[in-house]
Scaffold this active site. Structure first.
Site, PDB file in Angstrom:
ATOM      1  N   GLY A   1       1.812  78.016 -27.553  1.00  0.00           N
ATOM      2  CA  GLY A   1       2.649  77.168 -27.786  1.00  0.00           C
ATOM      3  C   GLY A   1       3.615  76.864 -26.931  1.00  0.00           C
ATOM      4  O   GLY A   1       3.338  77.487 -25.930  1.00  0.00           O
TER       5      GLY A   1
ATOM      6  N   ASP B   1      10.914  78.041 -44.788  1.00  0.00           N
ATOM      7  CA  ASP B   1       9.977  77.194 -43.933  1.00  0.00           C
ATOM      8  C   ASP B   1       8.379  77.320 -44.280  1.00  0.00           C
ATOM      9  O   ASP B   1       7.473  77.363 -43.523  1.00  0.00           O
ATOM     10  CB  ASP B   1       9.983  77.455 -42.374  1.00  0.00           C
ATOM     11  CG  ASP B   1       9.367  76.562 -41.579  1.00  0.00           C
ATOM     12  OD1 ASP B   1       9.253  75.212 -41.977  1.00  0.00           O
ATOM     13  OD2 ASP B   1       9.160  76.614 -40.359  1.00  0.00           O
TER      14      ASP B   1
ATOM     15  N   LEU C   1      -5.270  84.382 -28.634  1.00  0.00           N
ATOM     16  CA  LEU C   1      -5.319  83.968 -29.730  1.00  0.00           C
ATOM     17  C   LEU C   1      -4.711  82.454 -30.218  1.00  0.00           C
ATOM     18  O   LEU C   1      -5.136  81.742 -31.177  1.00  0.00           O
ATOM     19  CB  LEU C   1      -5.017  84.931 -30.783  1.00  0.00           C
ATOM     20  CG  LEU C   1      -5.657  86.231 -30.608  1.00  0.00           C
ATOM     21  CD1 LEU C   1      -4.965  87.063 -31.548  1.00  0.00           C
ATOM     22  CD2 LEU C   1      -7.046  86.051 -30.917  1.00  0.00           C
ATOM     23  N   GLY C   2      -3.862  82.168 -29.496  1.00  0.00           N
ATOM     24  CA  GLY C   2      -2.981  80.930 -29.688  1.00  0.00           C
ATOM     25  C   GLY C   2      -2.140  80.698 -28.652  1.00  0.00           C
ATOM     26  O   GLY C   2      -1.928  81.525 -27.715  1.00  0.00           O
TER      27      GLY C   2
ATOM     28  N   VAL D   1      -0.337  83.966 -27.332  1.00  0.00           N
ATOM     29  CA  VAL D   1      -0.502  85.199 -28.557  1.00  0.00           C
ATOM     30  C   VAL D   1      -1.791  85.878 -27.938  1.00  0.00           C
ATOM     31  O   VAL D   1      -3.033  85.143 -27.794  1.00  0.00           O
ATOM     32  CB  VAL D   1      -0.564  84.772 -29.801  1.00  0.00           C
ATOM     33  CG1 VAL D   1      -0.848  85.963 -30.960  1.00  0.00           C
ATOM     34  CG2 VAL D   1       0.514  84.136 -30.277  1.00  0.00           C
TER      35      VAL D   1
ATOM     36  N   LYS E   1       2.331  88.822 -29.212  1.00  0.00           N
ATOM     37  CA  LYS E   1       3.152  87.660 -28.770  1.00  0.00           C
ATOM     38  C   LYS E   1       3.711  87.978 -27.727  1.00  0.00           C
ATOM     39  O   LYS E   1       4.670  88.594 -27.447  1.00  0.00           O
ATOM     40  CB  LYS E   1       3.970  86.881 -29.884  1.00  0.00           C
ATOM     41  CG  LYS E   1       4.677  85.546 -29.678  1.00  0.00           C
ATOM     42  CD  LYS E   1       5.635  85.353 -30.616  1.00  0.00           C
ATOM     43  CE  LYS E   1       4.796  84.555 -31.671  1.00  0.00           C
ATOM     44  NZ  LYS E   1       5.869  83.846 -32.718  1.00  0.00           N
TER      45      LYS E   1
END
Length: 578
Positions: A32, A153, A29-30, A37, A52
Site C-alpha cells: 500500500g 471503520d 502478501l500486500g 506486508v 507489516k
C-alpha cells in the site's frame, strides 16, 4: 493523551523484528501507500505470521500520523490480550528490520485473505455461508465493545479469513487505525467530537454526519448492517451517481444516509429470506436508540439458528458482488498510490530521468537506483550473517556504479535480479503494474537478470508512443501472457497509475477511480469479463483520457505524455497495417 515518546517506549521494542522472526522478503502478501506486508514465521516454533514494514515513519519530529500508528499498535496489543480469533491483534512491534530502522508490526497470518474475495470466488454461495461468516464478525465486534473499544471503520476491506480451507476459516476484523475507546470519544466522555469524517462515508451511520457527531457501539452496528446488505445483495444500500463531482457526491450521499431509506430490489434479493432482511432493517435503523445492539443481532434467528436458513444459491447477489469487488479494489489501488506518491521517497525519485531522450545524467540516476537496491540487499545479507555491510559489499554483494562516462555499453555491467528490478520500477512510479510480467518483457535475453540498457530500452518504447507502445502497454498488463486482460487486474494496475497522477494533479482519487470504473465497463464490449487487444485499442481510441492517465508517469520520467498520448491514441484508432 500520551506523548510520542511514551507510546513508542510502551508499544515498540528497540530490537529488530528479525531477531525473533524470519522475514521472507520474497513473499509479499500486500502493499500500500504506507507499508508492505511480508510472510514470516516465529523462529522459536515456526508459527506463520504477517509482518507489516512501514515505508515511512518519522522517528524525529513525528506528526499526527506517527501518533496515530502508535495508538493503533496499542489497540492491537490490547486486542491480542482478548484472545479471540475474530480480531486481528498485534503480537509485537519492533523499531528495526535487520540493522535498518523501520517500524515493523507482527500479526497472526490470515491465510484466507480478503473475505469478500473468497465469497465472490465460491462455486456455490448461500445464505448459510453468509450467516456463518457474518456471525464470526459480530462475535468479534461483541468482544471489542465489551473491552470498551469502538472500531469506527467496519467495511469489507477490513474483513479477512483466518485460513484457506472453508471448514477451518473464521472471519477476522482487522485495521484498528481509526479505533478509539468509547469512554474517550463517546457521548459520556465530555470530549468535544471532531466534525471531521472518520472512516469511509458509505459505511458511516447517520449520527456521525451531523454538526455534532455521536460515537457509540450503535455506529459499528450500522456499518456492519451495510456490510451484510452487500454480502447478500452485492451492492451498497445507500448510493448516488459516482460521476458527480466529489463534493456534490458526498453531500448527496450524506442526505441519503440520513434519510435511511433503502430498497431490497427483487432482482438481487429475490431469493434472500425475510429473516435476513429483518436483521438488516434492524441494524440500519436511523435512530441509534432503536437500532439493534450487537447482542440482539447475535440473538436474532438468522444468526442464532443458521440451519433454518435457506440453502439456496445467491447467484444474483454473488454476480453483483464480483463487480462491487472490482470497483472497491480499483479505488483502494488509486488511494494507495495517491498516498504513496506523497512520500518523501517518491518525491525524491520523481525526477530521476528527464527530457525527451536519456542524457548522461539521467542514465547515472537510473544506475544509482539500481545500486541502491543492490546495496540494500547486501546490507541485509550482511546483517543476517553477522557481517558488516562493508564486508558484504567487498565480497561482491554490491555492484558499484560504473565510473566515468555513463554510456549504455558501460551500463551492461550493472544488473539487477528480479526482486531488485521490482524495487527500482516501484521507485520510478510503476509499482501498480504487474512487475513480474514487466520483468519477463524487459529481460529480453532471458539471462535471469536485467541491466540498465534493457530498462532504458523498455521505457524508451513507452516514451516513443505509437503501435509499439500500445502493444507494450497491453503486454505488461497481460500478466499471464494469455492474450487477454482480466478487467479486475486491468482496473487495479491502471488505477494505481491514475492514483499517482491524481495526487500530483490535485485530482481526487475517488474521481479517478470512478472514471476508470465506467471506462472499463465500456471497454469490455462483448461482456465476457476479459479484454482483448482490439477491445483495449478501441477503448483507448474512444476515451483518450484513459490512455492519458496510463501515460502520465512519463512526465515524471522526463517524457512528454501529451506527445505520447497523441501517438498512442492515433495508433489505437488506426487499423494495423498488414
Amino acid at each position: 493523551m500520551a506523548s510520542f515518546a511514551d507510546l513508542l517506549a510502551e508499544h515498540v521494542s528497540e530490537g529488530a523484528v528479525t531477531d525473533e522472526f524470519e522475514v521472507d522478503v520474497g513473499r509479499k502478501l500486500g502493499t500500500g501507500g504506507y507499508a508492505n506486508v511480508y510472510l514470516g514465521k516465529r523462529r522459536s516454533d515456526g508459527t506463520p505470521v504477517a509482518i507489516k514494514v512501514m515505508k515511512q515513519f518519522r522517528w524525529t519530529r513525528p506528526g499526527a500520523e506517527e501518533l496515530a500508528v502508535l495508538r493503533e499498535i496499542g489497540f492491537m496489543r490490547k486486542i491480542s490480550e482478548l484472545d479471540t480469533p475474530h480480531l486481528l491483534g498485534a503480537l509485537a512491534a519492533y523499531g528495526r528490520i535487520f540493522d535498518v530502522q523501520r517500524l515493523c508490526i507482527v500479526t497472526p497470518l490470515c491465510a484466507g485473505g480478503d473475505l469478500f474475495e473468497r465469497i465472490a470466488g465460491m462455486g456455490r454461495y448461500t445464505e448459510r455461508t453468509a450467516a456463518a461468516r457474518f456471525r464470526d464478525m459480530m462475535v468479534g465486534l461483541q468482544r471489542l465493545h465489551e473491552a470498551g473499544i469502538l472500531h469506527r471503520d467496519i467495511k469489507p476491506e477490513n474483513l479477512l479469513l483466518s485460513a484457506r480451507g472453508d471448514d477451518d476459516a473464521v472471519s477476522v476484523i482487522a485495521d484498528f487505525g481509526l479505533s478509539d475507546r468509547e469512554d474517550e470519544c463517546g457521548p459520556e466522555s465530555g470530549r468535544p467530537a471532531s466534525r471531521q469524517l472518520v472512516g469511509t462515508l458509505a459505511y458511516n451511520a447517520p449520527e456521525h454526519l451531523g454538526r455534532h457527531p455521536v460515537w457509540s457501539p450503535a455506529g459499528d452496528v450500522w456499518s456492519a448492517g451495510v456490510v451484510l446488505f452487500i454480502m447478500l445483495g452485492g451492492s451498497p444500500p445507500f448510493y448516488v451517481d459516482h460521476r458527480m463531482p466529489k463534493r456534490s457526491h458526498d453531500e448527496a450521499l450524506k442526505r441519503v444516509i440520513r434519510e435511511g431509506k433503502f430498497v431490497f430490489y427483487p432482482s438481487l434479493f429475490g431469493t434472500v429470506s425475510d429473516r435476513a432482511k429483518d436483521l438488516i432493517s434492524g441494524m440500519l435503523h436511523v435512530d441509534p436508540a432503536r437500532r439493534l445492539t450487537v447482542d440482539q443481532c447475535l440473538a436474532h434467528p438468522w444468526l442464532a439458528d443458521n440451519d433454518a436458513n435457506p440453502d439456496v444459491a445467491l447467484d444474483a447477489g454473488q454476480r453483483e458482488l464480483r463487480l462491487f469487488n472490482a470497483k472497491r479494489k480499483l479505488r483502494a489501488a488509486a488511494l494507495a498510490c495517491r498516498w504513496g506518491a506523497r512520500s518523501p521517497v517518491h518525491s525524491a525519485l520523481k525526477d530521476l530521468v528527464g527530457g525527451t531522450s536519456f542524457s548522461e545524467a539521467h542514465i547515472k540516476a537510473i544506475a544509482r537506483a539500481f545500486n541502491e537496491a543492490k546495496a540494500a540487499d547486501a546490507a541485509a545479507a550482511g546483517a543476517a550473517a553477522g557481517a558488516s555491510a562493508a564486508t558484504a559489499a567487498g565480497a561482491g554483494g554490491t555492484a558499484p556504479a560504473p565510473a566515468g562516462k555513463a554510456s549504455l555499453s558501460r551500463m551492461s555491467e550493472l544488473t539487477a535480479d528480479r526482486s531488485q528490478f521490482e524495487r527500482v520500477m516501484e521507485s520510478l512510479g510503476f509499482g501498480g503494474l504487474p512487475l513480474g510480467r514487466m520483468w519477463e518483457l524487459f529481460d529480453t535475453d532471458e539471462s535471469g537478470s536485467v541491466d540498465v540498457r534493457e530498462v532504458v530500452a523498455g521505457l524508451a518504447t513507452l516514451r516513443s508512443g505509437g503501435e509499439d507502445a500500445l502493444q507494450l502497454c497491453f503486454d505488461v498488463l497481460d500478466a499471464d501472457g494469455s492474450g487477454h486482460l482480466e478487467r479486475e487486474e486491468l482496473a487495479i494496475a491502471l488505477s494505481a497509475l491514475a492514483g499517482a497522477g491524481a495526487a500530483s494533479d490535485g485530482e481526487d482519487a475517488d474521481e479517478a477511480a470512478a472514471h476508470l470504473a465506467f471506462a472499463f465497463e465500456a471497454m469490455d464490449v462483448n461482456k465476457d469479463g476479459r479484454i482483448s487487444l482490439e477491445e483495449f485499442k478501441a477503448g483507448i481510441a474512444a476515451d483518450p483520457s484513459l490512455v492519458g492517465r496510463f501515460l502520465r508517469p512519463l512526465d515524471s520520467l522526463g517524457g512528454d505524455s501529451s506527445r505520447a498520448l497523441r501517438a498512442v491514441a492515433d495508433a489505437a484508432a488506426s487499423p494495423k497495417e498488414t
